[in-house]
Enzyme design. Structure first.
Site, short mmCIF file in Angstrom:
data_model
loop_
_atom_site.label_atom_id
_atom_site.label_comp_id
_atom_site.label_asym_id
_atom_site.label_seq_id
_atom_site.Cartn_x
_atom_site.Cartn_y
_atom_site.Cartn_z
N ARG A 1 0.83 -1.21 0.00
CA ARG A 1 0.00 0.00 0.00
C ARG A 1 0.86 1.26 0.00
NH1 ARG A 1 0.46 -2.58 4.68
NH2 ARG A 1 0.13 -1.60 6.72
N CYS B 1 -2.82 22.04 12.14
CA CYS B 1 -2.64 21.52 13.49
C CYS B 1 -1.20 21.82 13.92
CB CYS B 1 -2.85 20.01 13.52
SG CYS B 1 -4.33 19.45 12.66
N ARG C 1 3.39 16.38 9.22
CA ARG C 1 4.00 16.79 7.94
C ARG C 1 4.24 18.29 7.89
NH1 ARG C 1 0.36 12.94 5.82
NH2 ARG C 1 1.45 10.98 6.19
N ASP D 1 4.13 12.18 17.17
CA ASP D 1 5.44 12.01 16.52
C ASP D 1 6.45 13.05 17.03
OD1 ASP D 1 4.58 9.92 14.90
OD2 ASP D 1 3.84 11.29 13.35
N ASP E 1 4.26 5.48 15.37
CA ASP E 1 4.84 5.44 14.03
C ASP E 1 6.34 5.55 14.25
OD1 ASP E 1 4.87 5.25 11.28
OD2 ASP E 1 3.24 6.69 11.03
N LYS F 1 3.95 1.75 11.54
CA LYS F 1 3.17 1.85 12.77
C LYS F 1 3.32 0.58 13.59
CE LYS F 1 -0.25 4.71 10.41
NZ LYS F 1 0.35 4.66 9.06
C1 LIG Z 1 -0.25 4.95 7.97
C2 LIG Z 1 0.36 4.68 6.67
C3 LIG Z 1 -0.24 3.75 5.79
C4 LIG Z 1 -1.50 3.00 6.13
O1 LIG Z 1 -1.29 2.15 7.20
P1 LIG Z 1 -2.49 1.20 7.73
O2 LIG Z 1 -1.96 0.56 8.96
O3 LIG Z 1 -2.78 0.24 6.63
O4 LIG Z 1 -3.66 2.10 7.99
C5 LIG Z 1 0.39 3.54 4.59
N1 LIG Z 1 1.53 4.16 4.27
C6 LIG Z 1 2.12 5.05 5.09
C7 LIG Z 1 3.39 5.69 4.68
C8 LIG Z 1 1.55 5.33 6.32
O5 LIG Z 1 2.14 6.23 7.13
#
Ligand SMILES: *Cc1c(COP(=O)(O)O)cnc(C)c1O
Length: 407
Positions: free
Chosen positions: A152, A165, A170, A329, A366, A373
């Protein structure tokens, strides 16, 4: 002026009374919103018609961005004034009139106010803090695309938010004009996704992607859904909390064309769950989007079991499922917001088993350096005794589970 402020604080007291007693049902929805919102509009935008106030583009145009504008509506503290006049913060200021109407004009420690009004604490850099602690730039194959997990990607659609915020993860990117929603850049990101068939999930975030026009969003979501290996898309946004007027029927009509589409909404505090926000989430849920909440754990904002539980109860009534609770963070200049990790664990322990399982988010850190995460749980697993697994339940009692199955 003084009278205006007085009226406003009174309105706020009315609207925030009993904030920690979650109402049995979602507050009644009407088009003019909470009493505090109404009083604020009358006091500071007397010429604005209700129709304008409820128009997200009007809200965007009339954002509070400068010291002079803030000084007109808030009694600024020394440290707020210092941050606003000395400058030097790398994160821009932006607050929608709607969100401003939720702030307490007299109390600089009010949770919502702390999250959007800078203070001189932002100038302090604590040990371990960095501008890009998550190493996003190092995992960025094309500008504005972060590929950390194999299957992903995170696509930054733009670097603009309607409300900034102060603890933004970021802050190195937002408001700097480098990540634009240009077709040219986005086509490069789509190309990368197309060439990497292991990517099955795209998280469109930013900045706030809902700051884009319906047409632009339609185009982005359409281009992504065309890619055969993309199974679903999600949008990360704070609009339902900071500019709920953005959630128009037209937007919902656009979004529902791109199912399966999920949404992660940033919420922080029960006082964000106004009639306006309730209505926005209701429209999104009715458009068939599963809604999740991403909550950042912040000192003096939501760092207690009571506030977090109240928030999560309200979210469930809005059909928003608490998804992640983030440890703040180590972003440069954010130490005044950071809680010890034990605080997050204490909150989870105070919720799990004591309330609806759906209300309990997953507490994550994170990992600095780009580890992704990492979930944390209080100690429920106490170890083994022979074949038995020793477990601690929500009341602190020990139970045994006979773990005798063989692989
Ligand atoms: C949070 C995040 C995701 C999605 O993580 P999920 O645990 O699937 O919600 C994907 N890529 C990055 C870089 C992220 O920070």
């Amino acid at each position: 002026m003084t009278i205006d402020l007085l009226n406003r604080s009174q309105a706020l007291i009315v609207s925030q009374a009993g904030i920690h007693q979650t109402p049995r049902r979602v507050p009644k929805q009407n088009s003019s919103g909470a009493p505090s919102t109404l009083a604020f509009r009358k006091a500071y935008f007397p010429d604005a018609a209700v129709r304008e106030w409820n128009d997200w583009r009007w809200q965007s145009r009339n954002r509070f961005r400068t010291f002079e504008q803030l000084d007109r509506v808030l009694v600024l503290s020394e440290t707020e004034r210092g941050a606003l006049t000395e400058g030097g913060t790398m994160l821009p200021i932006g607050i929608t009139p709607y969100y401003m109407s939720l702030l307490d004009p007299n109390d600089p420690d009010q949770p919502l106010r702390r999250t959007v009004i800078p203070t001189t604490s932002e100038f302090q850099r604590a040990p371990g803090e960095a501008d890009d602690p998550l190493g996003e730039d190092g995992h960025s194959p094309v500008p504005g695309l972060v590929h950390r997990y194999p299957d992903r990607v995170l696509l930054l659609a733009l670097d603009f938010c309607s409300t900034y915020c102060r603890y933004c993860t970021r802050s190195r990117v937002v408001g700097h004009g480098e990540i634009m929603a240009s077709e040219d850049r986005l086509e490069k990101a789509f190309d990368y996704i197309r060439r990497n068939p292991q990517i099955r999930d795209v998280l469109v975030s930013g900045g706030d992607p809902l700051a884009l026009s319906d047409e632009k969003l339609d185009w982005i979501l359409g281009r992504l859904s065309e890619i055969p290996h993309i199974q679903f898309i999600r949008i990360g946004t704070k609009m339902p909390a900071v500019l709920p007027q953005r959630i128009t029927p037209a937007l919902c009509k656009t979004l529902r064309r791109h199912h399966p589409l999920w949404m992660s909404i940033h919420f922080l505090h029960p006082s964000e769950c106004t009639p306006e926000s309730v209505r926005a989430c209701s429209r999104l849920a009715n458009a068939g989007l599963p809604l999740g909440a991403q909550i950042v754990l912040l000192k003096g904002v939501n760092d207690s079991v009571e506030v977090m539980t109240d928030l999560c109860h309200r979210l469930l009534m809005m059909r928003v499922r608490p998804y992640y609770l983030y440890q703040c963070d180590p972003i440069s200049g954010s130490s005044h917001f950071r809680t010890p990790v034990s605080k997050g664990l204490e909150i989870i322990q105070g919720m799990r088993g004591h309330t609806t399982g759906y209300a309990v988010p997953t507490f994550v850190i994170d990992a600095p350096g780009g580890g992704g995460k990492i979930p944390l749980l209080p100690e429920y697993y106490l170890g083994r005794d022979g074949d038995d697994v020793l477990l601690r339940n929500f009341e602190g009692d020990t139970y045994r589970y006979p773990d005798t199955a063989v692989e």
